[in-house]
Design a protein around this motif. Structure first.
Motif, mmCIF file in Angstrom:
data_model
loop_
_atom_site.group_PDB
_atom_site.id
_atom_site.type_symbol
_atom_site.label_atom_id
_atom_site.label_comp_id
_atom_site.label_asym_id
_atom_site.label_seq_id
_atom_site.Cartn_x
_atom_site.Cartn_y
_atom_site.Cartn_z
ATOM 1 N N VAL A 38 18.781 24.680 39.162
ATOM 2 C CA VAL A 38 19.421 25.534 39.800
ATOM 3 C C VAL A 38 19.576 26.853 39.204
ATOM 4 N N SER A 39 19.675 26.707 37.829
ATOM 5 C CA SER A 39 19.771 27.888 36.682
ATOM 6 C C SER A 39 18.673 28.447 36.710
ATOM 7 N N GLU A 40 17.553 27.709 36.593
ATOM 8 C CA GLU A 40 16.149 28.294 36.345
ATOM 9 C C GLU A 40 15.519 28.864 37.445
ATOM 10 N N ASP A 43 16.990 32.394 37.683
ATOM 11 C CA ASP A 43 16.265 33.210 36.911
ATOM 12 C C ASP A 43 14.895 33.683 37.263
#
Lengths: 74, 510
Positions: A38-40, A43
């Motif tokens: 999710v974080s990637e 980004d």
């Protein structure tokens, strides 16, 4: 899609992402891996994944993930 | 009315008989009536807490559904719904906090400030930790529009109070449980037989394994200063068997009783001592609490704006991999602190949660390194020897956590660890010093627990390999099938501790 596969392989390289359709059902991705993805995704694609989006349907395969990214971008 | 009492057997018998005799459209009403009789039988006073939780959650759900229908502006809708959900969460968790943690807070304030606030006499309503979590899960599901709010207050009351699960879970989810409670069910002999086996097996785990192990465990944990390291190690191992037998046995009984009504409850245990890591352990132990925490605390916290900012800063400072993992680790530690607090108002439980959270967070941070090491050492992850090593390592880590869980307090837990390390004598295992005189029939109990564990291990091994034990038994020749039933029925009074001696279930105190 290539970018997505690259993200997934960076997080856990020991999985055949092209063919696996049970990433959640078989416990291949745990909650740490899901949140790293999710974080990637944020980004790389600028999408905000919410807790409601974290369902097996959206995370069971690379294709399902890609469909979710496109849906959230739209 | 304990699950192992004779009155409870009669109560369930009457509930099941009536359930299939009355017109089907009243089956859910029948369940509601029995659920409230069951709860009120414990004490009428605690009924208030259940009614309060049911009423506030029901009204909040209804209100949020109304806002969803009436408010066209998305921003306004979210804002209004957020106010409702926040109020209901504060009311319900506030009530839980008051009844469960007031004296803990007073004790710590007195210790910190030297004040003399007196302790309050507060009743801890039975099952409040379980039904509060179940109803708050529903509330958040309605808030996130995962489910529609239940309009019928009586149906909703049944969802919160369904009697087999109200005292110790499993914590149910509205989308999987509610429709089963409201639907009508036909009598199915095959299902009844499978339910019957599960109930007997649950009683076996509780009465034969857990309650026989309890004597030794209680004696050593209660007077640990009188014993050496070997006795403490045996007591900790005994506790791991006792707790698993007690809690998972209770869950088998609860799930079996629900199946008698045609209702399938979520699984709470999946052979936890076969876990290959602490993360895996929590996927197998008290599963419904773990998934509740994951869905309603861990994901929302990890994906919050605050964590987003932290993640951004961490990525700049420590690089991509560590940067994205750090916020997840922090959220994970907070979640396990909550798991600890959920277990009880005591620092030892907070330490128990922190211990688990830190191990999982550390593993998460080290994941890339582990992978490099594994490749460097040519470790085959699927090799049985490697898996055996992982299971043994996890079992050891879990047993260390039981020191905190079972000891009287934090000081006692560390003291017991010190004794384990400093006065451990291997000879104690054969020189008779483990045959404690203060525990009735200690040698016989060792033999019974050992026999129970071997049987439990074999059954678990078959289940790990995908064998469906209950289906395998009910599909056999009638003689074999009934031999298994008779074995379980006769072994309970012969080898098990009577309910009066065994005491209640450990998790029913939460």
């Amino acid at each position: 899609m290539e970018k997505l596969i690259a993200i997934l392989e960076d997080i856990n390289p020991d999985v055949d992402y092209a063919n696996c359709t049970t990433l959640i059902d078989d416990g291949i991705l745990d909650s740490f891996a899901i949140l790293s993805i999710v974080s990637e995704l944020h980004d790389e694609f600028g999408v905000y994944v919410t807790p409601v989006d974290i369902t097996p349907d959206n995370f069971n395969s690379a294709q399902a993930l890609w469909d979710m990214v496109q849906r959230l971008q739209g | 009315m304990s699950l192992t009492s004779f009155e409870f057997v009669i109560f369930v018998g009457a509930a099941v008989a009536g359930y299939y005799l009355i017109p089907k459209r009243f089956q859910w009403v029948w369940l509601l009536a029995f659920s409230y009789i069951y709860y009120a039988a414990a004490s009428l006073k605690i009924l208030f807490f259940l009614l309060f939780s049911t009423a506030t959650t029901y009204l909040a759900g209804l209100l949020m559904d109304r806002i969803k229908e009436k408010q066209a502006d998305r921003e306004q809708r979210i804002k209004q719904k957020r106010r409702v959900v926040a109020a209901a969460l504060v009311l319900n968790f506030g009530m839980l906090a008051v009844v469960k943690y007031t004296n803990f807070a007073i004790e710590n304030i007195n210790a910190l400030l030297g004040s003399h606030l007196s302790f309050q006499t507060i009743i801890l309503p039975l099952g409040i930790s379980f039904y509060t979590f179940q109803s708050m899960g529903y509330l958040l599901d309605v808030y996130w529009e995962k489910v529609e709010a239940e309009r019928n207050p009586f149906r909703f009351a049944l969802f919160v109070s369904f009697f087999p699960q109200i005292l110790q879970g499993p914590i149910g989810r509205f989308n999987r449980l509610a429709h089963q409670l409201y639907e009508s069910h036909d009598f199915d002999w095959g299902r009844m037989e499978r339910a019957f086996i599960l109930i007997l097996w649950g009683f076996f785990k509780k009465m034969v394994i857990a309650d026989n192990a309890a004597g030794f465990v209680d004696e050593v944990f209660g007077n640990y200063g009188s014993y050496g390291g070997a006795a403490i190690v045996v007591a900790v191992l005994g506790y791991s068997v006792q707790l698993y037998g007690d809690f998972s046995g209770g869950m088998d009984v609860v799930r079996g009783i629900a199946e008698l009504f045609g209702i399938s409850l979520d699984e709470n245990f999946r052979r936890p001592y076969f876990a290959v890591s602490i993360t895996d352990f929590w996927h197998r132990w008290h599963i419904t609490l773990g998934t509740w925490m994951k869905d309603y605390v861990f994901y929302p916290l990890s994906l919050s704006k605050m964590m987003g900012r932290f993640s951004k800063a961490a990525k700049k400072r420590f690089g991509k991999s560590i940067g994205r993992t750090l916020p997840i680790c922090l959220a994970n530690i907070i979640v396990f602190l909550l798991v600890g607090v959920w277990h009880g108002a005591d620092w030892k439980f907070i330490l128990y949660g922190l211990y688990n959270g830190l191990i999982i967070a550390f593993s998460g941070l080290m994941m890339q390194n582990y992978r490099k090491w594994k490749n460097l050492c040519h470790i085959n992850e699927k090799a049985p020897l490697w898996k055996g090593f992982q299971i043994a390592r996890t079992f050891l880590l879990v047993n260390i956590s039981w020191y905190f869980d079972r000891a009287a307090g934090v000081g006692e837990a560390f003291d017991m660890m010190r004794i384990t390390l400093t006065s451990f004598r291997l000879s104690d295992f054969w020189n008779g010093s483990l045959m404690l005189e203060s525990v009735d029939l200690v040698a016989l109990r060792f033999v019974i627990v050992g026999f129970g564990c071997i049987l439990l291990f074999l059954v678990s091994l078959l289940q790990e390999r995908g064998v469906k034990i209950r289906e395998a038994i009910t599909g056999r020749h009638v003689l074999i099938k009934y031999a298994v039933y008779l074995f379980l029925i006769f072994v309970l009074p012969a080898l098990g501790q009577p309910p009066s001696a065994g005491g209640g279930f450990i998790y029913a105190q939460f």
